[in-house]
Design a protein around this motif. Sequence first.
Motif: not given
Length: 165
Positions: A1-11, A47-56
């Motif tokens: 899911m993280f890979h899909i979500a990060e791909t979605f963030r870029k697209q 869910t993002l942490n304080d740095y904007g990293d995807l955590t959930g």
Amino acid sequence: MFHIAETFRKQHPEDFKVLATVPATLDTIHYKRAFPVHMKVKRPMFTLNDYGDLTGVRYQPHHLGPLQVNDEFIEPFYAAYKKFYALTNNWPYTFKYRLQPGDMVSYNNRRMAHGRVAFIYRSGQERHLQGCYLNVSEFKSCMQTLANLVGDGRIAQRVGDYDYQ
């Protein structure tokens, strides 16, 4: 899911932002079970942490209930959700595995999508699937306690979904 979500963030960066800020309503209501449940959760899908990293990632299409948000968020949410849903259903990196009697699968429910295909009953067969859920706060407490009592005392990291470091 993280890979899909990060791909979605870029697209689709604007749509990603919508799904990271607008709370979806997830309903799990089952009264005809050995242990009835009635849960309603309002949280953003990402869910993002304080740095904007995807955590959930909370992605449960079968439990998505009516949004309980201001009207101006409804259309942007569903437009973003539709794009993300399409991406998850056309994802080339899926893995299918047929469980055998005695098999066990363990995963972090906020990092990995999972599901089951239809079960076709054949005479003499049984299907038994048992779920077990662990509270991540209690797990992290246990890991930190073990680190302090028998380990080197370092802070337990990468244990929970919300404090990924």
